[in-house]
Design an enzyme around this catalytic site. Structure first.
Site, PDB file in Angstrom:
ATOM      1  N   THR A   1       0.728  -1.134  -0.204  1.00 54.56           N
ATOM      2  CA  THR A   1       0.010   0.012  -0.054  1.00 54.56           C
ATOM      3  C   THR A   1       0.861   1.176   0.030  1.00 54.56           C
ATOM      4  O   THR A   1       0.418   2.373  -0.596  1.00 54.56           O
ATOM      5  CB  THR A   1      -1.070   0.012   1.184  1.00 54.56           C
ATOM      6  OG1 THR A   1      -0.259  -0.112   2.426  1.00 54.56           O
ATOM      7  CG2 THR A   1      -1.975  -1.108   1.063  1.00 54.56           C
TER       8      THR A   1
ATOM      9  N   MET B   1      10.669  -6.990   4.415  1.00 52.78           N
ATOM     10  CA  MET B   1      10.572  -7.522   5.714  1.00 52.78           C
ATOM     11  C   MET B   1      12.004  -8.179   5.845  1.00 52.78           C
ATOM     12  O   MET B   1      11.988  -9.180   6.673  1.00 52.78           O
ATOM     13  CB  MET B   1       9.571  -8.382   5.803  1.00 52.78           C
ATOM     14  CG  MET B   1       8.157  -7.697   5.657  1.00 52.78           C
ATOM     15  SD  MET B   1       7.951  -6.272   6.861  1.00 52.78           S
ATOM     16  CE  MET B   1       7.912  -7.327   8.464  1.00 52.78           C
TER      17      MET B   1
ATOM     18  N   LEU C   1      19.099  -6.336   5.310  1.00 51.61           N
ATOM     19  CA  LEU C   1      20.114  -6.350   4.256  1.00 51.61           C
ATOM     20  C   LEU C   1      21.476  -6.430   4.869  1.00 51.61           C
ATOM     21  O   LEU C   1      21.727  -5.907   5.835  1.00 51.61           O
ATOM     22  CB  LEU C   1      19.834  -4.741   3.484  1.00 51.61           C
ATOM     23  CG  LEU C   1      18.462  -4.781   2.611  1.00 51.61           C
ATOM     24  CD1 LEU C   1      18.046  -3.278   2.543  1.00 51.61           C
ATOM     25  CD2 LEU C   1      18.601  -5.567   1.445  1.00 51.61           C
TER      26      LEU C   1
ATOM     27  N   HIS D   1       8.667   3.140   8.908  1.00 51.59           N
ATOM     28  CA  HIS D   1       8.791   2.209  10.203  1.00 51.59           C
ATOM     29  C   HIS D   1       7.497   2.701  11.144  1.00 51.59           C
ATOM     30  O   HIS D   1       7.292   3.880  11.209  1.00 51.59           O
ATOM     31  CB  HIS D   1      10.053   2.392  10.884  1.00 51.59           C
ATOM     32  CG  HIS D   1       9.704   1.315  12.168  1.00 51.59           C
ATOM     33  ND1 HIS D   1      10.029   0.056  11.896  1.00 51.59           N
ATOM     34  CD2 HIS D   1       9.598   1.686  13.326  1.00 51.59           C
ATOM     35  CE1 HIS D   1       9.790  -0.462  13.299  1.00 51.59           C
ATOM     36  NE2 HIS D   1       9.581   0.377  14.111  1.00 51.59           N
TER      37      HIS D   1
END
Ligand code: GRF
Length: 195
Positions: free
Chosen positions: A15, A92, A95, A111
């Site tokens: 979204t 999710m 990295l 966040h």
């Protein structure tokens, strides 16, 4: 005019990606979403990219030898797109430090808390469990830590108890969908940078 080229990384519903597409994306215009990468092939957000005519790719960990080689391939793809900014919008996965260093100052994340409060997973639930009077949304640059980089924008949301998690999530999403595009606009306009 040269477009400010934005790539978006997702894992799920997308979204926030949709908000960026609706509010900012114009092919060849000032801001262009040039690619969407997903860590999950089944992510609904990939269909949003397709519907908008934006190039997409999937980078599931299972297709790669290690997180290092996955992030190397992902970084190469982002560079091939000429991305000026990488937006984590519900991505999710962690990295690697190498990836974060490669795109230093050019990656942001959204966040669902007022960082530094409640970094990591289940941020809304943990805020409610702690019975804090307010929570919110933070857009921040990504560094090697978990939700620890310099803050670009933050907006608070009042909480009341007993709390209805679904209702709070909806309000949080509403704030995210305004704050994230605004942060991208500010960065594109060079009005904010990672220091
Ligand atoms: C958002 O709530 C964001 O704060 C978090 O992941 C969620 C992604 O939602 N990092 P969506 O996929 O953009 O709908």
């Amino acid at each position: 005019m040269t477009s400010f080229r934005v790539a978006v990384l997702i894992s799920g519903t997308g979204t926030n990606l949709q908000a960026l597409l609706d509010q900012l994306h114009s092919p060849g215009g000032p801001i262009e979403i040039v690619g969407v990468a997903s860590s999950r092939p089944e992510a609904q957000g990939l269909r949003r990219a397709e519907a908008a005519g934006v190039e997409s790719a999937t980078f599931p960990l299972a297709d790669h030898e290690s997180r290092e080689t996955r992030d190397q391939a992902l970084g190469d793809w982002l560079d091939s797109l000429g991305a000026h900014l990488v937006v984590l919008a519900g991505f999710m996965e962690l990295l690697t430090p190498e990836f974060v260093a490669r795109f230093e100052g050019r990656i942001i994340n959204v966040h669902p808390s007022l960082l530094p409060e409640f970094p990591g997973l289940r941020a809304i639930e943990r805020a409610v469990e702690a019975r804090v009077p307010e929570t919110g949304v933070t857009v921040h640059f990504v560094d090697e830590g978990m939700d620890t980089g310099p803050i670009v924008l933050q907006q608070a949301l009042e909480l009341s108890y007993p709390a209805d998690i679904a209702e709070i999530e909806e309000r949080v999403h509403g704030v995210e969908h305004r704050l994230l595009p605004r942060a991208v606009q500010l960065i594109a306009a060079k009005r904010v940078h990672d220091e």
